[in-house]
Design a protein around this motif. Structure first.
Motif, PDB file in Angstrom:
ATOM      1  N   PRO A   1       0.861  -1.190  -0.075  1.00  0.00           N
ATOM      2  CA  PRO A   1       0.024   0.055   0.028  1.00  0.00           C
ATOM      3  C   PRO A   1       1.002   1.241   0.075  1.00  0.00           C
ATOM      4  CG  PRO A   1      -0.761  -1.821   1.586  1.00  0.00           C
ATOM      5  CD  PRO A   1       0.435  -2.251   1.197  1.00  0.00           C
ATOM      6  N   LEU A   2       2.079   1.425   0.430  1.00  0.00           N
ATOM      7  CA  LEU A   2       2.916   2.090   0.827  1.00  0.00           C
ATOM      8  C   LEU A   2       3.631   2.701  -0.677  1.00  0.00           C
ATOM      9  CD1 LEU A   2       4.908   1.833   3.975  1.00  0.00           C
ATOM     10  CD2 LEU A   2       3.125   3.377   3.673  1.00  0.00           C
ATOM     11  N   ILE A   3       3.924   1.691  -1.365  1.00  0.00           N
ATOM     12  CA  ILE A   3       4.205   1.764  -2.733  1.00  0.00           C
ATOM     13  C   ILE A   3       3.375   2.168  -3.678  1.00  0.00           C
ATOM     14  CG2 ILE A   3       5.205   0.454  -4.919  1.00  0.00           C
ATOM     15  CD1 ILE A   3       6.704  -1.516  -2.809  1.00  0.00           C
ATOM     16  N   ASP A   4       2.163   1.774  -3.546  1.00  0.00           N
ATOM     17  CA  ASP A   4       0.947   1.958  -4.493  1.00  0.00           C
ATOM     18  C   ASP A   4       0.581   3.451  -4.084  1.00  0.00           C
ATOM     19  OD1 ASP A   4       0.770  -0.552  -5.415  1.00  0.00           O
ATOM     20  OD2 ASP A   4      -0.965  -0.906  -4.010  1.00  0.00           O
ATOM     21  N   ALA A   5       0.545   4.235  -3.072  1.00  0.00           N
ATOM     22  CA  ALA A   5       0.373   5.517  -2.711  1.00  0.00           C
ATOM     23  C   ALA A   5       1.519   6.262  -3.144  1.00  0.00           C
ATOM     24  CB  ALA A   5       0.025   5.624  -1.128  1.00  0.00           C
ATOM     25  N   ASP A   6       2.782   6.121  -2.950  1.00  0.00           N
ATOM     26  CA  ASP A   6       3.710   6.928  -3.235  1.00  0.00           C
ATOM     27  C   ASP A   6       3.727   6.996  -4.652  1.00  0.00           C
ATOM     28  OD1 ASP A   6       5.952   8.428  -2.320  1.00  0.00           O
ATOM     29  OD2 ASP A   6       7.285   7.374  -3.551  1.00  0.00           O
ATOM     30  N   SER A   7       3.641   6.091  -5.606  1.00  0.00           N
ATOM     31  CA  SER A   7       3.862   5.977  -6.871  1.00  0.00           C
ATOM     32  C   SER A   7       2.602   6.857  -7.456  1.00  0.00           C
ATOM     33  CB  SER A   7       4.060   4.554  -7.512  1.00  0.00           C
ATOM     34  OG  SER A   7       2.904   3.840  -7.241  1.00  0.00           O
ATOM     35  N   GLU A   8       1.524   6.407  -7.048  1.00  0.00           N
ATOM     36  CA  GLU A   8       0.074   7.053  -7.421  1.00  0.00           C
ATOM     37  C   GLU A   8       0.275   8.644  -7.388  1.00  0.00           C
ATOM     38  OE1 GLU A   8      -2.796   5.036  -5.627  1.00  0.00           O
ATOM     39  OE2 GLU A   8      -2.548   3.291  -6.727  1.00  0.00           O
ATOM     40  N   ALA A   9       0.998   9.156  -6.318  1.00  0.00           N
ATOM     41  CA  ALA A   9       1.363  10.480  -6.196  1.00  0.00           C
ATOM     42  C   ALA A   9       2.186  11.114  -7.047  1.00  0.00           C
ATOM     43  CB  ALA A   9       1.718  10.652  -4.623  1.00  0.00           C
ATOM     44  N   TYR A  10       3.258  10.220  -7.416  1.00  0.00           N
ATOM     45  CA  TYR A  10       4.286  10.677  -8.326  1.00  0.00           C
ATOM     46  C   TYR A  10       3.597  10.630  -9.731  1.00  0.00           C
ATOM     47  CZ  TYR A  10       8.439  10.530 -11.227  1.00  0.00           C
ATOM     48  OH  TYR A  10       9.434  10.792 -12.116  1.00  0.00           O
ATOM     49  N   ALA A  11       2.693   9.555 -10.245  1.00  0.00           N
ATOM     50  CA  ALA A  11       2.096   9.609 -11.317  1.00  0.00           C
ATOM     51  C   ALA A  11       1.007  10.817 -11.599  1.00  0.00           C
ATOM     52  CB  ALA A  11       1.386   8.249 -11.487  1.00  0.00           C
ATOM     53  N   ALA A  12       0.581  11.297 -10.658  1.00  0.00           N
ATOM     54  CA  ALA A  12      -0.225  12.421 -10.451  1.00  0.00           C
ATOM     55  C   ALA A  12       0.543  13.858 -10.768  1.00  0.00           C
ATOM     56  CB  ALA A  12      -1.118  12.619  -9.207  1.00  0.00           C
ATOM     57  N   GLU A  13       1.511  13.734  -9.816  1.00  0.00           N
ATOM     58  CA  GLU A  13       2.647  14.894  -9.917  1.00  0.00           C
ATOM     59  C   GLU A  13       3.080  15.217 -11.686  1.00  0.00           C
ATOM     60  OE1 GLU A  13       5.580  14.560  -6.919  1.00  0.00           O
ATOM     61  OE2 GLU A  13       4.079  14.693  -5.528  1.00  0.00           O
ATOM     62  N   ASN A  14       3.375  14.063 -12.045  1.00  0.00           N
ATOM     63  CA  ASN A  14       4.087  14.279 -13.424  1.00  0.00           C
ATOM     64  C   ASN A  14       3.116  13.616 -14.490  1.00  0.00           C
ATOM     65  OD1 ASN A  14       6.912  14.402 -12.690  1.00  0.00           O
ATOM     66  ND2 ASN A  14       6.216  13.164 -11.168  1.00  0.00           N
ATOM     67  N   ASN A  15       1.780  13.575 -14.436  1.00  0.00           N
ATOM     68  CA  ASN A  15       0.993  13.502 -15.468  1.00  0.00           C
ATOM     69  C   ASN A  15       1.156  12.142 -16.328  1.00  0.00           C
ATOM     70  OD1 ASN A  15      -0.618  15.910 -14.951  1.00  0.00           O
ATOM     71  ND2 ASN A  15       0.967  16.961 -16.223  1.00  0.00           N
ATOM     72  N   ILE A  16       1.365  11.176 -15.415  1.00  0.00           N
ATOM     73  CA  ILE A  16       1.452   9.904 -15.977  1.00  0.00           C
ATOM     74  C   ILE A  16       0.320   9.090 -15.950  1.00  0.00           C
ATOM     75  CG2 ILE A  16       2.774   7.569 -15.714  1.00  0.00           C
ATOM     76  CD1 ILE A  16       5.462   9.534 -14.819  1.00  0.00           C
ATOM     77  N   THR A  17       0.032   8.207 -16.897  1.00  0.00           N
ATOM     78  CA  THR A  17      -1.146   7.468 -16.717  1.00  0.00           C
ATOM     79  C   THR A  17      -0.817   5.892 -16.482  1.00  0.00           C
ATOM     80  OG1 THR A  17      -2.306   8.846 -18.522  1.00  0.00           O
ATOM     81  CG2 THR A  17      -3.314   6.500 -17.864  1.00  0.00           C
ATOM     82  N   PRO A  18      -0.754   5.576 -15.084  1.00  0.00           N
ATOM     83  CA  PRO A  18      -0.232   4.190 -15.042  1.00  0.00           C
ATOM     84  C   PRO A  18      -0.878   3.252 -15.739  1.00  0.00           C
ATOM     85  CG  PRO A  18      -0.859   5.422 -13.040  1.00  0.00           C
ATOM     86  CD  PRO A  18      -1.527   6.095 -14.346  1.00  0.00           C
ATOM     87  N   GLY A  19       0.170   2.213 -16.353  1.00  0.00           N
ATOM     88  CA  GLY A  19      -0.432   1.213 -17.063  1.00  0.00           C
ATOM     89  C   GLY A  19       0.643   0.469 -17.758  1.00  0.00           C
ATOM     90  N   CYS A  20       0.229  -0.706 -18.269  1.00  0.00           N
ATOM     91  CA  CYS A  20       1.302  -1.700 -18.959  1.00  0.00           C
ATOM     92  C   CYS A  20       0.991  -1.750 -20.504  1.00  0.00           C
ATOM     93  CB  CYS A  20       1.109  -3.181 -18.239  1.00  0.00           C
ATOM     94  SG  CYS A  20       1.849  -3.059 -16.698  1.00  0.00           S
ATOM     95  N   ASN A  21       1.939  -1.690 -21.027  1.00  0.00           N
ATOM     96  CA  ASN A  21       2.083  -1.930 -22.509  1.00  0.00           C
ATOM     97  C   ASN A  21       1.365  -3.205 -23.049  1.00  0.00           C
ATOM     98  OD1 ASN A  21       2.710   0.745 -23.006  1.00  0.00           O
ATOM     99  ND2 ASN A  21       4.872   0.200 -22.749  1.00  0.00           N
TER     100      ASN A  21
END
Lengths: 427, 328
Positions: free
Chosen positions: A407-427
């Motif tokens: 959950p800590l990894i998810d929360a931190d990475s999601e915050a990073y994605a939001a700050e950097n306009n990254i849409t999480p996902g796999c190709n």
């Protein structure tokens, strides 16, 4: 005229083509300055593995490897300069051995399409490959280390550490503060009392911190240090007669150079590790034959088997296997950084493969995926024997508490994605 | 006695001891500044270089072994001897005197009458050169320093204070040794500068080097002398700090601990370095003890400078520095 033109065209084609393809692995090393004691063995191990592949196997998939060293002095600005100056040389992957450099390189490598490999350091939440497409930190990260240390305390206390006092002595930097959140969560879960005690850079003077520990009388002390902070902390712990077997460092506080200055007083000190220790593996016989005896070993060849050497060696082995995987996936021996990224994401390390490489049980068996760039998060505890001057594993490789960490990894990475306009996902 | 008061006394005593360690580094700066007006940026690196040389000589390490092996394809690392600490210290003092002669001949001699900032820049260059030279000469791995200094808690103080107060104070035996050595050093330096011919010449140069020159004092000899003494002080500081952490390249960073001491004690006073060190040591340790936990800790590095700045506001020349009077 036609002949002249044809000659010119041929010359141009020859000049544009590489003379000989090589798999380039830059090594952003630090062999000078205050952190050289840790940087040298790591860089030696990293270079030796690739050199071994060249000498013994003719490279990877028939293509020779090339390690380009660039001295960073553990300085973030110099690290970025090294990246910029070497990326044009066909660099397949970067392993900067510095959390500060890692943070600066994450946006750059993502933009340049080059993978970044940070085993046991860097940005922990980069384990989420859906957000950090080009960053990999398998097989374990800082938060795994915090959990592994607590698991060890649980093991030696019959699974119950409720009411125990645990002090965390940490380098007062982004690196040192990494485990605090995880340890706070684990303290709440297991009912132990956590006290975080910062040490300012470089950590040459720690009298206040250890007087505080002497007054507070914690049951255990955990350490997140690097450089001189480690040696001074171990000496100060010995000075106040803190029991060494109750003192556990992260893997960056678990090198031979960390314990030897304190002499016999450091006997029994422990550290978390994500790979095995010593030279009792067949691959080191090959290192001796192909590199040491041939005068081709990196540095002075006096670090083989030390904790940091083995870590650099292990990191190189995992990257070589990823390169092999990339060659297999894309059907070509001459891989690009993008192909290397694919190889890292599809990497699978089995016990059989490690045995085949002469490194049985050197690290965990694991598979990487887009969702998990962080690997299994497993580790073991090593303990220092001051008379024999050796580390020994005193536990099996075990898992960390992913219920707390994920959950800590998810929360931190999601915050990073939001700050950097990254849409999480796999190709 | 309340626990907090006992803890505060223990912290104060340890602060005094830490202050002595800072003063040992600051002394080297003071000596050179006093005699030549040069702020020697290389003082921390001199401590590192001296400690590296001491351990290298003691362990019989071949200097420049990596370089020799790389050029000649040899595999030499050690001479195979282990020198007694006393002999290694004497030889290291010899190396530091040689270094002083080289610095005077190849750096300072060419910079006579230059602006202080030029001399300061030269010492920055010297610091980086010596760091690289030390690395090439002795290698950059951490070395254990073993000159027979005691280390660890003083059992007698622990037991005595426990009997008195019900709480045993922690005092590191290494810090006690450092205090004794620092006291001897200050006494020796004071006696030397007051009663010896060279010492009086040194003071004369410090007061007015042109006047000193006019009465036949050799400026070059005085510079070699003062850099040699500073080299010796650097060796003492390197031994004391190296005993705590092993001899490694971060030793050069101990200079950072000397700066607030110099700001507070003054750049030209030997007693000032000691008193400044003690005030900084006690101040930063007590602040960390009393206020640190409320604001997240790790206050020592910055608080030392805040304390020094506070003193500077009221006494710009430092506690013991010479008052600057310029008449027009």
């Amino acid at each position: 005229m036609k002949t002249k033109l044809a000659t010119l065209a041929l010359t141009a084609v020859m000049a544009a083509s590489p003379v000989m393809a090589e798999l380039v692995f830059p090594s952003l090393s630090y062999r000078t300055g205050p952190y050289a004691a840790g940087g040298i063995p790591y860089a030696d191990g990293y270079a030796d593995y690739f050199n071994l592949l060249n000498e013994r196997d003719g490279g990877i998939g028939g293509v020779m490897t090339k390690v380009i060293e660039c001295e960073t002095g553990y300085n973030t600005e110099k690290g970025v300069e090294c990246y910029e100056s070497t990326k044009g040389e066909g660099a397949l992957v970067y392993n900067p051995l510095s959390t500060g450099i890692t943070y600066q390189l994450i946006p750059k490598v993502t933009a340049d399409g080059i993978p970044l490999y940070t085993p046991g350091y860097g940005r922990t939440s980069a384990a989420n490959g859906k957000v950090f497409s080009n960053v990999f930190n398998f097989p374990a990260n800082y938060w795994n280390a915090a959990s592994l240390a607590v698991n060890h305390l649980l093991d030696i206390n019959g699974g119950d550490i409720k009411g125990k006092k645990v002090a965390l002595v940490y380098h007062n930097s982004a690196y040192g503060k990494e485990p605090i959140r995880t340890l706070e969560e684990l303290a709440a879960k297991h009912g132990f009392e956590l006290k975080a005690i910062p040490v300012d850079h470089p950590g040459q003077e720690q009298k206040s911190q250890w007087l505080q520990i002497r007054r507070d009388k914690p049951d255990y002390v955990l350490m997140w240090g690097w450089g001189v902070m480690n040696q001074v902390a171990i000496q100060e712990a010995a000075n106040i007669r803190f029991p060494m077997e109750n003192f556990v460092g992260v893997w960056w506080s678990g090198g031979e150079h960390d314990v030897t200055p304190a002499g016999d007083s450091s006997n029994g000190y422990k550290a978390v590790t994500f790979h095995n220790v010593g030279t009792d593996f067949p691959v080191f016989d090959e290192v001796k034959t192909h590199l040491v005896d041939a005068g081709k070993a990196a540095g002075a060849a006096n670090n083989i088997g030390t904790a940091l050497y083995n870590r650099g060696f292990y990191a190189a082995m995992l990257l070589a296997e990823a390169a092999r995987k990339a060659q297999e996936i894309h059907g070509t021996p001459d891989i690009t950084p993008a192909m290397m990224r694919d190889g890292m994401e599809a990497l699978e390390i089995t016990e059989a493969r490690m045995a085949e490489l002469g490194m049985p049980n050197f690290g965990p068996a694991f598979a990487v995926s887009c969702e998990n760039h962080g690997g299994p998060g497993t580790g073991a505890i090593q303990q220092w024997d001051a008379s024999a001057k050796t580390w020994s594993l005193i536990s099996e490789f075990g898992g960390s508490d992913m219920d707390v960490i994920q959950p800590l990894i998810d929360a931190d990475s999601e915050a990073y994605a939001a700050e950097n306009n990254i849409t999480p996902g796999c190709n | 006695m309340p626990d907090q008061l006992l803890f505060a006394i223990e912290v104060t005593l340890n602060g005094l001891m830490a202050g002595v360690m800072y003063a040992l580094v600051a002394l080297g700066f003071v000596l050179i500044f006093k005699a030549s007006g040069i702020f020697n940026y290389a003082q921390g690196v001199m401590a590192l270089f001296a400690a590296l040389t001491l351990v290298g000589l003691q362990n019989g390490q071949v200097p420049f072994a990596h370089l020799i092996n790389a050029i000649f394809g040899t595999d030499v690392h050690h001479f195979g001897w282990h020198l007694p600490a006393f002999v290694a210290i004497i030889l290291t003092i010899g190396v530091m005197i040689l270094l002083a002669i080289i610095v005077e001949r190849y750096v300072l001699k060419h910079l006579v009458n230059q602006e202080p900032i030029i001399l300061f820049m030269a010492t920055i260059g010297l610091a980086y050169f010596m760091e690289g030279f030390g690395d090439m000469m002795w290698g950059s791995e951490i070395k254990k320093l073993d000159v027979g200094l005691p280390q660890g808690i003083s059992e007698s103080i622990d037991a005595t204070t426990y009997n008195w107060f019900g709480y045993g104070f922690f005092i590191d035996r290494l810090d006690i040794v450092a205090t004794v050595i620092a006291a001897l050093l200050v006494i020796s330096l004071t006696l030397f500068s007051q009663y010896s011919k060279q010492g009086r010449a040194l003071r004369a140069v410090a007061d007015d080097h042109q006047a000193a020159l006019s009465v036949g004092i050799s400026l070059r000899f005085i510079w070699v002398l003062v850099w040699s003494i500073a080299g010796f002080v650097a060796l003492v500081a390197g031994i004391m700090w190296g005993a705590k952490s092993g001899v490694q390249f971060s030793l050069s960073l101990i200079a950072l601990k000397a700066l607030p001491v110099l700001m507070l004690g003054g750049f030209t006073s030997i007693p000032g370095a000691i008193v400044g060190g003690l005030i900084i040591g006690v101040g930063e340790k007590l602040f960390e003890f009393a206020i640190g936990p409320m604001i997240g800790g790790a206050t020592e590095n910055w608080f030392a400078y805040v304390l020094a700045l506070l003193f500077l506001v009221f006494r710009p020349q430092g506690l013991f520095g010479e008052k600057i009077i310029e008449r027009v």
